[in-house]
Design a protein around this motif. Sequence first.
Motif, PDB file in Angstrom:
ATOM      1  N   PHE A   1       0.803  -1.112   0.061  1.00 14.44           N
ATOM      2  CA  PHE A   1      -0.148  -0.051   0.004  1.00 14.44           C
ATOM      3  C   PHE A   1       0.841   1.368  -0.102  1.00 14.44           C
ATOM      4  O   PHE A   1       0.557   2.296  -0.721  1.00 14.44           O
ATOM      5  CB  PHE A   1      -0.840  -0.074   1.297  1.00 14.44           C
ATOM      6  N   GLN A   2       1.951   1.039   0.623  1.00 15.83           N
ATOM      7  CA  GLN A   2       2.742   2.265   0.947  1.00 15.83           C
ATOM      8  C   GLN A   2       3.394   2.541  -0.561  1.00 15.83           C
ATOM      9  O   GLN A   2       3.233   3.876  -0.965  1.00 15.83           O
ATOM     10  CB  GLN A   2       3.941   2.267   1.968  1.00 15.83           C
TER      11      GLN A   2
ATOM     12  N   SER B   1       0.402   3.928  -2.824  1.00 16.97           N
ATOM     13  CA  SER B   1      -0.165   5.245  -2.576  1.00 16.97           C
ATOM     14  C   SER B   1       0.893   6.532  -2.574  1.00 16.97           C
ATOM     15  O   SER B   1       0.337   7.625  -3.027  1.00 16.97           O
ATOM     16  CB  SER B   1      -0.625   5.127  -0.924  1.00 16.97           C
ATOM     17  N   SER B   2       2.145   6.218  -2.469  1.00 17.62           N
ATOM     18  CA  SER B   2       3.043   7.296  -2.628  1.00 17.62           C
ATOM     19  C   SER B   2       2.974   7.728  -4.051  1.00 17.62           C
ATOM     20  O   SER B   2       3.524   8.882  -4.320  1.00 17.62           O
ATOM     21  CB  SER B   2       4.290   7.104  -1.816  1.00 17.62           C
TER      22      SER B   2
ATOM     23  N   SER C   1       0.031   9.842  -4.951  1.00 15.95           N
ATOM     24  CA  SER C   1       0.644  11.356  -4.380  1.00 15.95           C
ATOM     25  C   SER C   1       1.527  11.802  -5.012  1.00 15.95           C
ATOM     26  O   SER C   1       1.227  13.007  -5.312  1.00 15.95           O
ATOM     27  CB  SER C   1       0.885  11.086  -2.914  1.00 15.95           C
TER      28      SER C   1
ATOM     29  N   HIS D   1      -7.856  -0.045  -0.214  1.00 14.23           N
ATOM     30  CA  HIS D   1      -7.008   1.087   0.374  1.00 14.23           C
ATOM     31  C   HIS D   1      -6.540   1.935  -0.539  1.00 14.23           C
ATOM     32  O   HIS D   1      -6.625   3.056  -0.325  1.00 14.23           O
ATOM     33  CB  HIS D   1      -5.838   0.211   1.266  1.00 14.23           C
ATOM     34  N   ALA D   2      -5.742   1.273  -1.766  1.00 15.06           N
ATOM     35  CA  ALA D   2      -5.282   2.307  -2.647  1.00 15.06           C
ATOM     36  C   ALA D   2      -6.316   3.347  -3.411  1.00 15.06           C
ATOM     37  O   ALA D   2      -6.093   4.476  -3.453  1.00 15.06           O
ATOM     38  CB  ALA D   2      -4.388   1.454  -3.677  1.00 15.06           C
TER      39      ALA D   2
ATOM     40  N   HIS E   1      -7.363   6.020  -1.200  1.00 11.46           N
ATOM     41  CA  HIS E   1      -6.288   7.000  -1.029  1.00 11.46           C
ATOM     42  C   HIS E   1      -6.577   7.850  -2.326  1.00 11.46           C
ATOM     43  O   HIS E   1      -6.435   9.112  -2.254  1.00 11.46           O
ATOM     44  CB  HIS E   1      -4.840   6.228  -0.905  1.00 11.46           C
TER      45      HIS E   1
ATOM     46  N   ALA F   1      -9.370  10.096  -1.908  1.00 13.33           N
ATOM     47  CA  ALA F   1      -9.145  11.007  -0.798  1.00 13.33           C
ATOM     48  C   ALA F   1      -8.105  12.222  -1.506  1.00 13.33           C
ATOM     49  O   ALA F   1      -8.428  13.544  -1.115  1.00 13.33           O
ATOM     50  CB  ALA F   1      -8.423  10.732   0.443  1.00 13.33           C
ATOM     51  N   LEU F   2      -7.545  12.049  -2.625  1.00 17.82           N
ATOM     52  CA  LEU F   2      -6.721  12.908  -3.313  1.00 17.82           C
ATOM     53  C   LEU F   2      -7.561  13.865  -4.273  1.00 17.82           C
ATOM     54  O   LEU F   2      -6.948  14.451  -5.151  1.00 17.82           O
ATOM     55  CB  LEU F   2      -5.620  12.826  -3.774  1.00 17.82           C
TER      56      LEU F   2
END
Length: 751
Positions: free
Chosen positions: A226-227, A230-231, A234, A257-258, A261, A264-265
């Motif tokens: 996920f990290q 998601s980065s 972003s 989850h991704a 994310h 949310a952006l």
Amino acid sequence: MPHNRADIIEVAIPLPLDRTFHYSVPEPLRPRVRQGVRVFVPFGRRKVTGYVLGPAAHPGAELKDIIDILDDEPLFTSRELVFYRWIASYYLHPLGEVIKTALPAGINLQSRRGNTDEAGGHAGEIIRGGRSILRERFYRTTDGAAESASIRGMGAQILLFLLEHGETSRSILNRRFPNPSAPLKRLVERGLVTLEEREVYRDPFAEEVFERTEPLALNESQSAAFQGISSAISGGDFAPFLLHGVTGSGKTEVYLHAIAHALALGKTALMLTPEIALTPQLIRRFRGRFSEGIAVLHSGLSPGERYDEWRRIRRGQVSIVIGARSAIFAPLENPGIIVVDEEHEASYKQSEGVTYNARDLALVRGKMEKAAVVLGSATPLITTFHAARNGKLHYLGLHERVRGLSLPETRILDVRRLKNAALSPELADALARNLEEGGQSLLFLNRRGFATFLVCRDCGHVFRCPNCSVTLTYHRSKQRHFCHYCDFSIPAPSVCPGCKGADIGLFGKGTERLEDEVKELFPEARVARMDSDTTTGRGGHARILKRLEEGAIDILIGTQMIAKGHDYPGVTLVGVVCADSTLNLPDFRGAERTFQLVTQVMGRAGRGDAPGKVLIQGMAPDHYALVRAASHDYEGFYEDELRFRQETGYPPYSHLALLNLSCTTEKPLEESALEAARILRDLRRDMGARMEILGPAPAPLAKVRGRYRRQILLKSPNRADMKKALTGFRTLWNPSRIIRTNVDIDPVDTL
Ligand code: ADP
Ligand code: ZN
């Protein structure tokens, strides 16, 4: 009349023509013409629909006027046009056909006919296959509602439901509460709930109430995956990932989850899944997590419904699109993530017309949109894993099942000498025991009716092409066994070169009787069959799975439909009746398909608390695809298979293109095919290119819907050479009108 730039347009026409056309726009239509609308134009002696690509310079010659403009709003943006142009160029298909493929078919149900003589055009009526848009009431709580303690009875329950679920439609409330009218009215009067009426499109899943599900806390490897994703989201740049996770390792949870994310952006998300995996379970998980703004595109939609969904997306009312292959064209703005679940699935490839592959296009579109692209699979394509090894994809691994569940115990059963029964004594025993213990069993049978190959029933020897390593296929009309890559052929042999035995025969008998055999062995068991015969009609497939889930089936027999994506904790035994039918597909990917299939099938066992057991029957029990699958060893399989690909020069060591020719009569087809191969070989010589040209050979499915089929396979380490040769071919190729030609770039199925 003098023309200025704005009144000349370039139009793409969905016909097999390699060019676009220019038309002039009569004065009254000019205010409405723009890129992305459809126009009705004279074409030869016909009138056809075309797509406006943009203004054009006058080519000098006399131009025809367009007859009408069919849309008020553009159907595609200039960004999408760039995507379409890429596809047209890569897959060597006319732009007009690509655009037609990309747009929903339902668009054509909307026909506007108006009077084009009058200035400013017309306001025609919209007719849409007899369907109309519904009006629906929606309820939502207001700010003070949560503190309101003075509400009792059903009003309180409704209020709680709305607080929990957010905005809810009246039809859902009607299903959830008996007669909610009066309490709702009171809630609205007291200002605790607002009511809004608006247009809705029919939603194929609207009948279900979705329980809200909270995101699960990710485990360590899920968090790492996920990290990474998601980065990248972003960061707002193109980033391609391979999410390699064993079945049940929690890939879907990572996608969820991704996607959250990305939302949310303020971005959107596209989730591609093989049609087969569009199970109610997956949809339920998405609906439970994200209550609004989801569009689901699946093959059960009527063209009108599909068009409704498409318009909802185009208007920006949707932030998540879930769909099969064609959803890659969904007009989503600003996708932050594109997920391709089960990326190895052959169903991402369109086999007719524009032969695009949605998995590959996800990467292309992701690059254009600067999105993260996640290719997820327990059994990635050899080519995908190779790309990850070479740093072209970021590798993310989930190597354990969540909740510490163990992978099922797997055994391979040698059935070489099993002559008349479909079930070996071991598999029959295991079924009996599982039945006694109250467990459910799946029996998996992959049989494609046509693919008959020769096998020695004593030693399991299979006859292959000495040049191409693919299984030879029997063609009854010629009484010979052909390689359908290079046309090598042999008459039926009478002695096995392996064991000198004489029991050589065509493979595939005995399996049809499986259901009878099972019913005979276990008369008391509740047996069901799931294949294309028993699942016709909307929801047929879901119905059988629901019965399985409810424990109303003891033994389910099925084709690949049962292998994928389903999560049924009651299933404790899985049997693969004959692994050979995929292993010996007349295609170089036979081993890969078998490994994938056996792995997916194994993933169905032991999803609950009881450990699962898998039994695989095969006549080649030592084959690496089976041995590696049984020991859950993807990387071992990858190394073995890569060696085979290297020795034989198949992808990733080459690129392939398949030229398909078909005709209702065989003789002219054979001649044309030889001519096509000659043109290609001449081009290769002139170019001095390193490229194999195999065939022409009869396709394994030598006749489909009354048309004979021949094919030529191009194999080259250099993609540019191949494209150049095929482009040259298309300008020189001018067969008789009865011959149909189709070029398939990166073919997935050469059957
Ligand atoms: P996959 O897509 O890899 O098959 P899923 O995401 O469907 O895996 O997960 C398998 C099962 O495990 C599902 O029932 C899911 O709800 C559950 N699960 C996934 N991630 C977690 C987690 N972090 N904690 C607990 N359960 C999880
Ligand atoms: Zn061959």
